[in-house]
Design a protein around this motif. Structure first.
Motif, PDB file in Angstrom:
ATOM      1  N   LYS A 100       0.787  -1.228   0.000  1.00 17.93           N
ATOM      2  CA  LYS A 100       0.000   0.000   0.000  1.00 17.93           C
ATOM      3  C   LYS A 100       0.818   1.277   0.000  1.00 17.93           C
ATOM      4  O   LYS A 100       0.260   2.361   0.054  1.00 17.93           O
ATOM      5  N   ARG A 101       2.125   1.174  -0.070  1.00 19.50           N
ATOM      6  CA  ARG A 101       2.956   2.379  -0.140  1.00 19.50           C
ATOM      7  C   ARG A 101       3.083   2.804  -1.602  1.00 19.50           C
ATOM      8  O   ARG A 101       3.984   2.395  -2.308  1.00 19.50           O
ATOM      9  N   MET A 102       2.123   3.592  -2.053  1.00 19.81           N
ATOM     10  CA  MET A 102       2.127   4.070  -3.432  1.00 19.81           C
ATOM     11  C   MET A 102       1.474   5.433  -3.465  1.00 19.81           C
ATOM     12  O   MET A 102       0.857   5.850  -2.490  1.00 19.81           O
ATOM     13  N   LYS A 103       1.596   6.103  -4.579  1.00 17.10           N
ATOM     14  CA  LYS A 103       0.967   7.415  -4.733  1.00 17.10           C
ATOM     15  C   LYS A 103      -0.548   7.245  -4.713  1.00 17.10           C
ATOM     16  O   LYS A 103      -1.086   6.200  -5.089  1.00 17.10           O
ATOM     17  N   ALA A 104      -1.235   8.301  -4.294  1.00 17.27           N
ATOM     18  CA  ALA A 104      -2.690   8.248  -4.144  1.00 17.27           C
ATOM     19  C   ALA A 104      -3.381   7.820  -5.436  1.00 17.27           C
ATOM     20  O   ALA A 104      -4.296   6.995  -5.403  1.00 17.27           O
ATOM     21  N   GLU A 105      -2.942   8.353  -6.572  1.00 14.92           N
ATOM     22  CA  GLU A 105      -3.595   8.006  -7.847  1.00 14.92           C
ATOM     23  C   GLU A 105      -3.437   6.515  -8.147  1.00 14.92           C
ATOM     24  O   GLU A 105      -4.359   5.865  -8.639  1.00 14.92           O
ATOM     25  N   GLU A 106      -2.260   5.998  -7.862  1.00 16.02           N
ATOM     26  CA  GLU A 106      -2.011   4.575  -8.096  1.00 16.02           C
ATOM     27  C   GLU A 106      -2.836   3.724  -7.138  1.00 16.02           C
ATOM     28  O   GLU A 106      -3.424   2.715  -7.539  1.00 16.02           O
ATOM     29  N   PHE A 107      -2.914   4.135  -5.873  1.00 15.97           N
ATOM     30  CA  PHE A 107      -3.719   3.403  -4.899  1.00 15.97           C
ATOM     31  C   PHE A 107      -5.186   3.399  -5.303  1.00 15.97           C
ATOM     32  O   PHE A 107      -5.864   2.378  -5.211  1.00 15.97           O
ATOM     33  N   ASN A 108      -5.680   4.544  -5.787  1.00 16.46           N
ATOM     34  CA  ASN A 108      -7.066   4.622  -6.264  1.00 16.46           C
ATOM     35  C   ASN A 108      -7.308   3.609  -7.374  1.00 16.46           C
ATOM     36  O   ASN A 108      -8.319   2.897  -7.376  1.00 16.46           O
ATOM     37  N   ALA A 109      -6.379   3.530  -8.328  1.00 15.20           N
ATOM     38  CA  ALA A 109      -6.517   2.602  -9.453  1.00 15.20           C
ATOM     39  C   ALA A 109      -6.450   1.149  -8.982  1.00 15.20           C
ATOM     40  O   ALA A 109      -7.231   0.306  -9.435  1.00 15.20           O
TER      41      ALA A 109
END
Length: 152
Positions: free
Chosen positions: A117-126
């Motif tokens: 889960k350590r990713m940028k918000a946009e990537e986490f959303n996707a």
């Protein structure tokens, strides 16, 4: 059909990130948030403060943090996957850990997926959108179990 998503997350910032990501995906199902592994087990089996719950159904999907207080995600996962009442509920591990031992143990204990889960918000959303699409749109889930069917 309305699905029930259960998020087990002790970090309020990660919970908020997940809630925002769900909102951006257009999530319109039920979300239950619990803070630790003990609370999850008490919720599922109507124990502790959840003893008075009446007719409710088990979740369709559990998003389970690995690092939890009182009982960590691996301990919880082991109990879920060895209990006939909960073994078929899909569990996606969400963790900041990239330790191979955590990943391997999660799958060994029956996790259906392991997401870092350590990713940028946009990537986490996707990623979250893809998880929900996969489990709620494309996958044929096992029949929903009702508490009355498993407790009592």
């Amino acid at each position: 059909m309305r699905y029930k998503l259960l998020l087990v997350e002790d970090n309020p910032a990660h919970e908020e990130l997940t809630r925002l990501a769900l909102k951006k995906t257009g999530f319109s199902h039920d979300l239950i948030v619990l803070r630790d592994g003990i609370e999850l087990l008490e919720y599922l089996f109507r124990q502790g403060k959840h003893v008075g719950l009446t007719r409710f159904d088990m979740p369709d999907l559990i998003l389970l943090d690995l690092k939890l207080p009182r009982m960590n995600g691996l301990q919880v996962l082991e109990q879920l996957k060895t209990d006939g009442r909960t073994r078929f509920i899909p569990v996606v591990m969400l963790s900041s850990s990239t330790e191979q031992s955590d990943i391997q143990q999660s799958y060994k204990l029956g996790a259906n997926s392991y997401i870092h889960k350590r990713m940028k918000a946009e990537e986490f959303n996707a990623v979250l959108r893809d998880i929900l699409d996969y489990w709620f749109s494309f996958t044929k889930l096992p029949p929903r179990v009702y508490v009355e069917d498993v407790v009592g």
